[in-house]
Design a protein around this motif. Structure first.
Motif, mmCIF file in Angstrom:
data_model
loop_
_atom_site.group_PDB
_atom_site.id
_atom_site.type_symbol
_atom_site.label_atom_id
_atom_site.label_comp_id
_atom_site.label_asym_id
_atom_site.label_seq_id
_atom_site.Cartn_x
_atom_site.Cartn_y
_atom_site.Cartn_z
ATOM 1 N N GLY A 1 27.350 48.424 14.506
ATOM 2 C CA GLY A 1 27.117 49.782 14.970
ATOM 3 C C GLY A 1 27.415 49.912 16.447
ATOM 4 O O GLY A 1 27.911 50.951 16.896
ATOM 5 N N HIS A 2 27.091 48.868 17.193
ATOM 6 C CA HIS A 2 27.476 48.859 18.600
ATOM 7 C C HIS A 2 29.003 48.865 18.696
ATOM 8 O O HIS A 2 29.698 48.282 17.860
ATOM 9 C CB HIS A 2 26.924 47.623 19.311
ATOM 10 C CG HIS A 2 25.461 47.705 19.621
ATOM 11 N ND1 HIS A 2 24.937 48.636 20.491
ATOM 12 C CD2 HIS A 2 24.410 46.964 19.191
ATOM 13 C CE1 HIS A 2 23.631 48.470 20.582
ATOM 14 N NE2 HIS A 2 23.291 47.469 19.797
ATOM 15 N N THR A 3 29.500 49.497 19.736
ATOM 16 C CA THR A 3 30.946 49.588 19.915
ATOM 17 C C THR A 3 31.462 48.663 21.006
ATOM 18 O O THR A 3 32.630 48.749 21.396
ATOM 19 C CB THR A 3 31.350 51.040 20.249
ATOM 20 O OG1 THR A 3 30.680 51.453 21.444
ATOM 21 C CG2 THR A 3 30.979 51.976 19.107
ATOM 22 N N ASP A 4 30.593 47.783 21.484
ATOM 23 C CA ASP A 4 31.000 46.823 22.517
ATOM 24 C C ASP A 4 30.055 45.623 22.450
ATOM 25 O O ASP A 4 29.206 45.540 21.557
ATOM 26 C CB ASP A 4 30.950 47.488 23.902
ATOM 27 C CG ASP A 4 31.922 46.870 24.902
ATOM 28 O OD1 ASP A 4 32.221 45.658 24.772
ATOM 29 O OD2 ASP A 4 32.376 47.587 25.809
ATOM 30 N N ALA A 5 30.185 44.718 23.386
ATOM 31 C CA ALA A 5 29.422 43.474 23.402
ATOM 32 C C ALA A 5 27.919 43.721 23.341
ATOM 33 O O ALA A 5 27.392 44.650 23.952
ATOM 34 C CB ALA A 5 29.758 42.695 24.665
ATOM 35 N N VAL A 6 27.209 42.862 22.598
ATOM 36 C CA VAL A 6 25.753 42.885 22.537
ATOM 37 C C VAL A 6 25.205 41.828 23.487
ATOM 38 O O VAL A 6 25.522 40.642 23.362
ATOM 39 C CB VAL A 6 25.244 42.631 21.102
ATOM 40 C CG1 VAL A 6 23.722 42.579 21.079
ATOM 41 C CG2 VAL A 6 25.770 43.706 20.156
ATOM 42 N N TRP A 7 24.399 42.271 24.439
ATOM 43 C CA TRP A 7 23.860 41.387 25.461
ATOM 44 C C TRP A 7 22.511 40.774 25.093
ATOM 45 O O TRP A 7 22.191 39.666 25.519
ATOM 46 C CB TRP A 7 23.687 42.145 26.773
ATOM 47 C CG TRP A 7 24.900 42.326 27.599
ATOM 48 C CD1 TRP A 7 25.760 43.385 27.581
ATOM 49 C CD2 TRP A 7 25.412 41.427 28.606
ATOM 50 N NE1 TRP A 7 26.772 43.208 28.507
ATOM 51 C CE2 TRP A 7 26.576 42.014 29.146
ATOM 52 C CE3 TRP A 7 24.990 40.200 29.100
ATOM 53 C CZ2 TRP A 7 27.323 41.411 30.145
ATOM 54 C CZ3 TRP A 7 25.736 39.600 30.098
ATOM 55 C CH2 TRP A 7 26.892 40.199 30.610
ATOM 56 N N SER A 8 21.704 41.534 24.369
ATOM 57 C CA SER A 8 20.319 41.099 24.217
ATOM 58 C C SER A 8 19.737 41.549 22.888
ATOM 59 O O SER A 8 20.089 42.613 22.370
ATOM 60 C CB SER A 8 19.471 41.670 25.364
ATOM 61 O OG SER A 8 18.135 41.216 25.296
ATOM 62 N N VAL A 9 18.830 40.725 22.339
ATOM 63 C CA VAL A 9 18.108 41.065 21.115
ATOM 64 C C VAL A 9 16.639 40.695 21.288
ATOM 65 O O VAL A 9 16.305 39.761 22.029
ATOM 66 C CB VAL A 9 18.683 40.342 19.875
ATOM 67 C CG1 VAL A 9 20.065 40.867 19.537
ATOM 68 C CG2 VAL A 9 18.707 38.827 20.068
ATOM 69 N N ALA A 10 15.751 41.442 20.611
ATOM 70 C CA ALA A 10 14.324 41.154 20.665
ATOM 71 C C ALA A 10 13.652 41.685 19.410
ATOM 72 O O ALA A 10 13.936 42.811 18.971
ATOM 73 C CB ALA A 10 13.688 41.787 21.895
ATOM 74 N N PHE A 11 12.766 40.878 18.812
ATOM 75 C CA PHE A 11 11.971 41.312 17.672
ATOM 76 C C PHE A 11 10.736 42.069 18.160
ATOM 77 O O PHE A 11 10.166 41.752 19.207
ATOM 78 C CB PHE A 11 11.494 40.104 16.851
ATOM 79 C CG PHE A 11 12.511 39.554 15.896
ATOM 80 C CD1 PHE A 11 12.652 40.089 14.627
ATOM 81 C CD2 PHE A 11 13.301 38.474 16.263
ATOM 82 C CE1 PHE A 11 13.582 39.564 13.732
ATOM 83 C CE2 PHE A 11 14.228 37.939 15.384
ATOM 84 C CZ PHE A 11 14.375 38.487 14.117
ATOM 85 N N SER A 12 10.312 43.051 17.369
ATOM 86 C CA SER A 12 9.033 43.697 17.622
ATOM 87 C C SER A 12 7.910 42.711 17.300
ATOM 88 O O SER A 12 8.110 41.759 16.530
ATOM 89 C CB SER A 12 8.890 44.952 16.755
ATOM 90 O OG SER A 12 8.935 44.618 15.380
ATOM 91 N N PRO A 13 6.719 42.901 17.871
ATOM 92 C CA PRO A 13 5.618 41.953 17.620
ATOM 93 C C PRO A 13 5.251 41.804 16.148
ATOM 94 O O PRO A 13 4.790 40.734 15.740
ATOM 95 C CB PRO A 13 4.468 42.560 18.428
ATOM 96 C CG PRO A 13 5.133 43.285 19.539
ATOM 97 C CD PRO A 13 6.374 43.873 18.920
ATOM 98 N N ASP A 14 5.438 42.852 15.340
ATOM 99 C CA ASP A 14 5.132 42.734 13.918
ATOM 100 C C ASP A 14 6.295 42.183 13.108
ATOM 101 O O ASP A 14 6.162 41.960 11.891
ATOM 102 C CB ASP A 14 4.666 44.071 13.339
ATOM 103 C CG ASP A 14 5.725 45.166 13.396
ATOM 104 O OD1 ASP A 14 6.900 44.874 13.699
ATOM 105 O OD2 ASP A 14 5.376 46.329 13.128
ATOM 106 N N GLY A 15 7.430 41.959 13.748
ATOM 107 C CA GLY A 15 8.577 41.357 13.091
ATOM 108 C C GLY A 15 9.348 42.269 12.171
ATOM 109 O O GLY A 15 10.333 41.852 11.551
ATOM 110 N N ARG A 16 8.942 43.537 12.089
ATOM 111 C CA ARG A 16 9.593 44.450 11.146
ATOM 112 C C ARG A 16 10.860 45.079 11.711
ATOM 113 O O ARG A 16 11.716 45.526 10.945
ATOM 114 C CB ARG A 16 8.610 45.536 10.725
ATOM 115 C CG ARG A 16 7.420 44.995 9.954
ATOM 116 C CD ARG A 16 6.330 46.041 9.826
ATOM 117 N NE ARG A 16 6.795 47.246 9.160
ATOM 118 C CZ ARG A 16 6.065 48.358 9.048
ATOM 119 N NH1 ARG A 16 4.850 48.406 9.582
ATOM 120 N NH2 ARG A 16 6.558 49.413 8.417
#
Length: 342
Positions: A265-280
């Motif tokens: 869905g992103h149209t360029d490089a992805v720099w960062s990812v993070a899960f929510s505390p509940d993991g959902r």
């Protein structure tokens, strides 16, 4: 030109959700930067102070959620009160761009990594540096992360190594972890502290046994360009990775296998990812200036992209209660109310 960083709080309508944003927005004598205000937003507060206009390469919430740390290119770590949206302190000591910040899970220590090749530890309560810098890397320190028990710190560098440090003694623990064939961009501990995940320019994600310093299994492959970020799910069963190939991928940690198709869905490089505390849910920040939220179970996007950062979004972090998402990038740092996306 004089440079000022303004604090702008705004209510922004974004599809199915409403986002409360904090913008650390650069302005100069020529007026506001193009796109400096979040799309569709109304300026509610402007509290300018002297500072530097540039990238916020890393953002991190304290364990209690009241403080947000931000890495800056002018050698300082900024501390913000998350409730009042006011800057409360700047930590000085690095001699070059700060690339990464992380709070220890016990809340006592803040770590920062820099272009100056050092890692520094700060007393989070007193807001003072603790001891001498941690030295050993021969290149930029790209990422820092604490173990769940707060006793060990991992640091990743463009020298191709990952180093482990004893937080109490400031001594390096064992030999560097080597295996990546280029820059190591990100490091993350599993929730049980036994496994370390690393991401590199060699297009791989690697898992390491923290006790033995040995790589666990073969590298995780599938990305077609540099992998810039990794994050464990709260239960430790899944791993997320973001890459300059524009995709986010989810991995089964036990099986060392990709789960489903890449998240696109992103149209360029992805720099960062993070899960929510509940993991959902999962957040991702991109060069396309957007933050996207994903449903982990279905791999589907949660609403429209969050738009407001000016420039690449280099870092994303959830607050401990999962209600707020911070995004840091080129020129702006933002706080988003994501309760409607959960």
């Amino acid at each position: 030109m004089g440079v000022v960083i303004g604090v702008v709080a705004a209510l922004v309508g974004l599809g199915s959700g409403v986002a409360l944003t904090l913008a650390l927005t650069g302005k100069d004598d020529a007026g506001p930067r193009a796109g400096g205000r979040p799309s569709g937003g109304d300026e509610l507060l402007s509290a300018p102070h002297t500072g530097y206009s540039g990238m916020f390469a890393s953002v991190a919430f304290s364990p209690h959620g009241r403080t947000l740390a931000a890495a800056t290119p002018d050698t300082r770590v900024q501390l913000w009160d998350a409730a009042s949206r006011q800057q409360v302190r700047e930590l000085s000591g690095h001699t070059n761009v700060v690339m990464s910040v992380a709070f220890s899970p016990d809340g006592r220590t803040l770590a920062s990594g820099s272009y100056d090749t050092t890692v520094r530890l700060w007393d989070a309560a007193r807001r003072q540096q603790v001891g001498a810098p941690l030295t050993g890397h021969t290149g930029i320190v790209m990422s820092v992360a604490f173990s769940p028990d707060s006793r060990t710190l991992a640091s990743a560098s463009n020298d191709g190594t990952v180093r482990l440090w004893d937080v109490a003694s400031h001594e390096q623990v064992g030999a560097p972890l080597t295996g990546h064939t280029g820059l190591v961009a990100s490091v993350a501990f599993s929730p049980d502290g036994r496994t370390l995940a690393t991401a590199g320019d060699d297009k791989t994600v690697r898992l390491w046994d923290v006790a033995s310093h040995q790589q666990v299994g073969e590298p995780l492959t599938g990305h077609t360009y540099s992998v810039r970020s990794v994050a464990f799910s709260p239960d430790g069963r899944s791993l997320a990775s973001g890459s300059w190939d524009g995709t986010v991928r989810l991995w089964d940690v036990a099986r060392h296998q990709q789960v489903g198709e890449p998240l696109t869905g992103h149209t360029d490089a992805v720099w960062s990812v993070a899960f929510s505390p509940d993991g959902r849910s999962l957040a991702s920040g991109s060069n396309d200036e957007t933050v996207r939220l994903w449903d982990v179970a279905s791999h589907q996007p949660l609403g429209a992209p969050l738009v407001g950062n000016t420039g690449a979004v280099m870092s994303v972090a959830f607050s401990p209660d999962g209600r707020t998402l911070a995004s840091g990038g080129v020129h702006t740092g933002m706080l988003w109310d994501v309760t409607s996306r959960r």
